[in-house]
Every structure is written in structure tokens, then in C-alpha cells.
Motif scaffolding. Structure first.
Motif, PDB file in Angstrom:
ATOM      1  N   MET A  85     -15.594  -2.551  -3.644  1.00 59.65           N
ATOM      2  CA  MET A  85     -14.183  -2.810  -3.468  1.00 59.65           C
ATOM      3  C   MET A  85     -13.433  -1.477  -3.431  1.00 59.65           C
ATOM      4  N   THR A  86     -12.514  -1.346  -2.496  1.00 62.62           N
ATOM      5  CA  THR A  86     -11.732  -0.133  -2.329  1.00 62.62           C
ATOM      6  C   THR A  86     -10.503  -0.209  -3.217  1.00 62.62           C
ATOM      7  N   ALA A  87     -10.289   0.902  -3.959  1.00 59.37           N
ATOM      8  CA  ALA A  87      -9.121   0.957  -4.849  1.00 59.37           C
ATOM      9  C   ALA A  87      -7.904   1.406  -4.058  1.00 59.37           C
ATOM     10  N   LEU A  88      -6.750   0.927  -4.439  1.00 58.25           N
ATOM     11  CA  LEU A  88      -5.505   1.351  -3.825  1.00 58.25           C
ATOM     12  C   LEU A  88      -5.165   2.768  -4.256  1.00 58.25           C
ATOM     13  N   LEU A  89      -4.562   3.511  -3.362  1.00 62.75           N
ATOM     14  CA  LEU A  89      -4.121   4.868  -3.696  1.00 62.75           C
ATOM     15  C   LEU A  89      -2.934   4.780  -4.635  1.00 62.75           C
ATOM     16  N   ARG A  90      -2.958   5.636  -5.633  1.00 52.15           N
ATOM     17  CA  ARG A  90      -1.866   5.690  -6.600  1.00 52.15           C
ATOM     18  C   ARG A  90      -0.871   6.772  -6.164  1.00 52.15           C
ATOM     19  N   PRO A  91       0.366   6.711  -6.630  1.00 52.10           N
ATOM     20  CA  PRO A  91       1.349   7.736  -6.295  1.00 52.10           C
ATOM     21  C   PRO A  91       0.867   9.142  -6.604  1.00 52.10           C
ATOM     22  N   GLU A  92       0.164   9.343  -7.727  1.00 49.20           N
ATOM     23  CA  GLU A  92      -0.332  10.693  -8.037  1.00 49.20           C
ATOM     24  C   GLU A  92      -1.400  11.147  -7.052  1.00 49.20           C
ATOM     25  N   ASP A  93      -2.192  10.187  -6.514  1.00 53.78           N
ATOM     26  CA  ASP A  93      -3.166  10.522  -5.474  1.00 53.78           C
ATOM     27  C   ASP A  93      -2.448  10.982  -4.204  1.00 53.78           C
ATOM     28  N   LEU A  94      -1.387  10.286  -3.862  1.00 53.12           N
ATOM     29  CA  LEU A  94      -0.610  10.633  -2.668  1.00 53.12           C
ATOM     30  C   LEU A  94       0.068  11.981  -2.829  1.00 53.12           C
ATOM     31  N   ARG A  95       0.581  12.272  -4.045  1.00 51.24           N
ATOM     32  CA  ARG A  95       1.192  13.588  -4.297  1.00 51.24           C
ATOM     33  C   ARG A  95       0.163  14.702  -4.128  1.00 51.24           C
ATOM     34  N   LYS A  96      -1.063  14.449  -4.632  1.00 51.29           N
ATOM     35  CA  LYS A  96      -2.111  15.470  -4.505  1.00 51.29           C
ATOM     36  C   LYS A  96      -2.460  15.690  -3.035  1.00 51.29           C
ATOM     37  N   ILE A  97      -2.531  14.610  -2.262  1.00 53.93           N
ATOM     38  CA  ILE A  97      -2.810  14.736  -0.831  1.00 53.93           C
ATOM     39  C   ILE A  97      -1.712  15.565  -0.163  1.00 53.93           C
ATOM     40  N   SER A  98      -0.456  15.259  -0.463  1.00 50.49           N
ATOM     41  CA  SER A  98       0.668  16.012   0.104  1.00 50.49           C
ATOM     42  C   SER A  98       0.632  17.462  -0.333  1.00 50.49           C
ATOM     43  N   ASP A  99       0.376  17.694  -1.619  1.00 49.12           N
ATOM     44  CA  ASP A  99       0.331  19.064  -2.130  1.00 49.12           C
ATOM     45  C   ASP A  99      -0.798  19.852  -1.483  1.00 49.12           C
ATOM     46  N   ASP A 100      -1.965  19.222  -1.322  1.00 46.34           N
ATOM     47  CA  ASP A 100      -3.095  19.900  -0.688  1.00 46.34           C
ATOM     48  C   ASP A 100      -2.773  20.244   0.769  1.00 46.34           C
ATOM     49  N   GLU A 101      -2.112  19.333   1.458  1.00 47.61           N
ATOM     50  CA  GLU A 101      -1.728  19.572   2.854  1.00 47.61           C
ATOM     51  C   GLU A 101      -0.708  20.703   2.933  1.00 47.61           C
ATOM     52  N   ASP A 102       0.276  20.692   2.040  1.00 45.32           N
ATOM     53  CA  ASP A 102       1.274  21.761   2.013  1.00 45.32           C
ATOM     54  C   ASP A 102       0.626  23.105   1.734  1.00 45.32           C
ATOM     55  N   MET A 103      -0.332  23.128   0.818  1.00 46.24           N
ATOM     56  CA  MET A 103      -1.030  24.375   0.474  1.00 46.24           C
ATOM     57  C   MET A 103      -1.829  24.883   1.668  1.00 46.24           C
TER      58      MET A 103
END
Length: 143
Positions: free
Chosen positions: A1-19
Motif C-alpha cells: 500500500m502506498t502512503a500519502l505524502l505528508r506536508p513535511e515530505d512536500l516541503r523537503k521535496i521543494s527544499d531539495d529542488e530549490d537547493m
């Protein structure tokens, strides 16, 4: 079963992309800075070409045949002047003292070879990116 992305996961994705974008921009800026430094070094160490007299004769002849009484002889960034182009921009009489590198050598060539023949040399700021002097043009004039 696939878990839903949490807001902190999304922030990390955004932060990694920005970096990653920031690193890419910094690398591009570093390469641009190195290239500009190389161009500046070439300009500062460049000498007058041994065939300068023949080249000047050909250029002024072509200009005169086209009905011109001036020729844009040299262009370079204002940052290559020891005052960033301030004296040229303000039309100060001692503007030649601000020249460095090849521009200084070109001015010395003018003084020794061309001025005695009646030529004049004018310096002018050609553009103002960001409101500051950008490129300088040295114009050889006659007639």
C-alpha cells in the motif's frame, strides 16, 4: 500500500529542488565569472598588432569612402577602466589616465602615430546597463 505524502515530505521535496536550482545557478555564475576574468586578462595583456598601421589605414579609408569622419576603433567594458568609466562618463579632460591594458596601449599608439597626423580620439560610454556605464568606445575622428 502506498502512503500519502505528508506536508513535511512536500516541503523537503521543494527544499531539495530549490537547493538544486541554487547550486546550478551558482555553478553557472562561477563559470561566467571565470570566463569574464579570462577575457579581462586577455584584454589587459594584449599588445598592438604588428600590422596596426596597415589595419588603421584600411579601416579609415573604408570609413572615408562611406562618407564617415569617424571610426569606432576599440570597445571594452567600463569595468576595465581604473575608475569604472567615471571620467569618460563625466567628460573629464584626464579620461586617458583611467585607461588600462589594451585600451591604454591603443591610446599610446594614437598619441605616437595618429595624433601627429591630425587625428583625434574621443571616448564615450556606449550603454548604461542598470544605470551604470557599461561599454566604452574609443572613436578615431578626422576632418
Amino acid at each position: 500500500m502506498t502512503a500519502l505524502l505528508r506536508p513535511e515530505d512536500l516541503r523537503k521535496i521543494s527544499d531539495d529542488e530549490d537547493m538544486a536550482k541554487a547550486k546550478k545557478a551558482m555553478e553557472r555564475q562561477r563559470k561566467d565569472d571565470e570566463e569574464q576574468a579570462g577575457l579581462r586578462e586577455i584584454f589587459m595583456s594584449r599588445d598592438i598588432h604588428p600590422e596596426a598601421v596597415a589595419r588603421v589605414n584600411a579601416a579609415v579609408r573604408r570609413a572615408a569612402e562611406q562618407g564617415n569622419r569617424q571610426l569606432l576603433a576599440v570597445t571594452f567594458p567600463a569595468s576595465y577602466c581604473n575608475d569604472k568609466g567615471r571620467r569618460i562618463n563625466n567628460l573629464e579632460a584626464d579620461w586617458p589616465d583611467s585607461l588600462e591594458g589594451f585600451a591604454k596601449k591603443a591610446y599610446e599608439f594614437y598619441m605616437a602615430q595618429l595624433k601627429p597626423l591630425g587625428f583625434k580620439l574621443n571616448a564615450q560610454v556606449l550603454d548604461y546597463p542598470g544605470g551604470m556605464p557599461g561599454n566604452i568606445g574609443l572613436y578615431l575622428t578626422w576632418g
